[in-house]
Design a protein around this motif. Structure first.
Motif, PDB file in Angstrom:
ATOM      1  N   ASP A  88       8.685  -5.246  -1.781  1.00  0.00           N
ATOM      2  CA  ASP A  88       9.165  -6.144  -0.645  1.00  0.00           C
ATOM      3  C   ASP A  88       9.607  -7.299  -1.454  1.00  0.00           C
ATOM      4  OD1 ASP A  88       8.208  -4.316   1.073  1.00  0.00           O
ATOM      5  OD2 ASP A  88       6.381  -5.343   1.359  1.00  0.00           O
ATOM      6  N   TYR A 102       3.009 -13.360  -2.747  1.00  0.00           N
ATOM      7  CA  TYR A 102       3.072 -12.491  -1.618  1.00  0.00           C
ATOM      8  C   TYR A 102       2.879 -13.110  -0.537  1.00  0.00           C
ATOM      9  CZ  TYR A 102       2.899  -8.043   0.615  1.00  0.00           C
ATOM     10  OH  TYR A 102       2.983  -6.855   1.577  1.00  0.00           O
ATOM     11  N   ARG A 118       3.617   3.687   5.831  1.00  0.00           N
ATOM     12  CA  ARG A 118       3.446   2.937   7.214  1.00  0.00           C
ATOM     13  C   ARG A 118       2.833   3.367   8.224  1.00  0.00           C
ATOM     14  NH1 ARG A 118       4.811  -2.123   4.639  1.00  0.00           N
ATOM     15  NH2 ARG A 118       6.359  -2.060   3.440  1.00  0.00           N
ATOM     16  N   TYR A 176       0.455  -3.200   0.899  1.00  0.00           N
ATOM     17  CA  TYR A 176       1.071  -3.915   0.264  1.00  0.00           C
ATOM     18  C   TYR A 176       2.162  -3.369  -1.052  1.00  0.00           C
ATOM     19  CZ  TYR A 176      -2.808  -6.485   2.008  1.00  0.00           C
ATOM     20  OH  TYR A 176      -3.711  -7.135   2.952  1.00  0.00           O
ATOM     21  N   ASP A 177       3.247  -3.587  -0.883  1.00  0.00           N
ATOM     22  CA  ASP A 177       4.285  -2.941  -1.643  1.00  0.00           C
ATOM     23  C   ASP A 177       5.151  -4.009  -2.280  1.00  0.00           C
ATOM     24  OD1 ASP A 177       6.147  -1.376  -2.936  1.00  0.00           O
ATOM     25  OD2 ASP A 177       6.535  -0.127  -0.949  1.00  0.00           O
ATOM     26  N   GLU A 190      11.752  -7.412  -3.570  1.00  0.00           N
ATOM     27  CA  GLU A 190      13.377  -7.020  -4.014  1.00  0.00           C
ATOM     28  C   GLU A 190      13.775  -7.411  -5.295  1.00  0.00           C
ATOM     29  OE1 GLU A 190      15.707  -8.662  -0.783  1.00  0.00           O
ATOM     30  OE2 GLU A 190      15.050  -6.902   0.867  1.00  0.00           O
TER      31      GLU A 190
END
Length: 288
Positions: free
Chosen positions: A102, A84, A9, A98-99, A104
């Motif tokens: 996120d 996304y 980040r 971009y992960d 979850e």
């Protein structure tokens, strides 16, 4: 936490301001702490070692160009990033990283991270991670070695004890005299044989089931070893090894030792055998 995932980040303003080298896209697949890894906590070294970092070949002169291609890469990886954009907050700039974490999805065993960074930055980052991993491996190896009772005694004794190990080769401390039949053809009796306290001897076994014997007429005779042990009247530690498999320490050889080298029974404190087999009767003789 110094792994790449705690640097993901980083400020995008810094990346935009510097235009000294090209931008690249970095795709990393890393293990989770859920899915099949549920309850697992990864150390920094484990996270680095278990992650697959791929730096894509294409290079981009501007951050915006790289971001555009990173979005395409993200959208092409539907398995990880399907929908996304729908998850983005309102008025989001939609910039990397971009992960997939996120989303979850706690059934995932791995997640995918897509970043845009300067080429020089990722090269430095990967070099630092490799250096960190190397230090971690060395530390882990040292900790493993120190669990060995023999090594513990070495440390207590200031590292002066003879130590042979197939597993911990970097920490081996040789005997005062060594002879390896597999490496040296001609045996020469050491001039100080009577004063040698520690001795290492490795026999060459040409075939399975060979016998260390004291008779010249035997197919395999290790008379040099018998002569050496006879001459080494002060030896306290004896390390015998075999180059082959199932080398047999013959009864006649042990009987000859009892006659020609009785000092072994009086002085020998350590007898270490590896790759050698003893017949029960020979073992009984050695114990006398």
């Amino acid at each position: 936490h110094r792994s790449i995932f705690h640097r993901q980040r980083s400020s995008k303003m810094e990346a935009v301001q510097s235009n000294k080298d090209f931008y690249v896209i970095v795709k990393t697949v890393y293990p989770t702490t859920y899915g099949c890894h549920r309850g697992r906590t990864w150390s920094d070294a484990e996270m680095i070692a278990r992650s697959e970092v791929e730096v894509l070949d294409e290079k981009y002169p501007t951050f915006d160009e790289a971001v555009e291609e990173a979005r395409i890469l993200r959208d092409d990886n539907e398995e990880w990033f399907s929908g996304y954009e729908d998850e983005l907050p309102e008025n989001s700039d939609d910039l990397p990283p971009y992960d997939s974490a996120d989303f979850e999805n706690y059934d995932n065993d791995d997640e995918v991270l897509i970043r845009v960074v300067k080429e020089s930055e990722i090269m430095k980052e990967m070099a630092e991670d490799e250096e960190f991993l190397q230090h971690a491996r060395e530390k882990s190896h040292l900790e493993s070695v120190q669990k060995s009772e023999t090594v513990r005694l070495q440390l207590l004794d200031g590292g002066s004890r003879v130590f042979y190990s197939l597993r911990h080769k970097d920490f081996m401390i040789p005997a005062q005299f060594e002879f390896d039949e597999s490496k040296e053809e001609d045996f020469t009796m050491p001039p100080n044989a009577s004063n040698i306290p520690t001795l290492f001897y490795k026999v060459t076994d040409k075939r399975t089931g060979q016998i260390i014997s004291c008779y010249e007429e035997k197919e395999y005779g290790s008379c040099n070893l018998l002569k050496l042990l006879t001459a080494c009247t002060a030896v306290e530690e004896l390390y015998l090894r075999s180059f082959g498999i199932q080398t047999i320490l013959g009864v006649d050889f042990v009987e000859a030792l009892a006659v020609k080298a009785p000092h072994l029974g009086q002085n020998l404190r350590i007898l270490s055998l590896s790759g050698l087999m003893l017949e029960p009767s020979a073992l009984a003789l050695l114990g006398q």
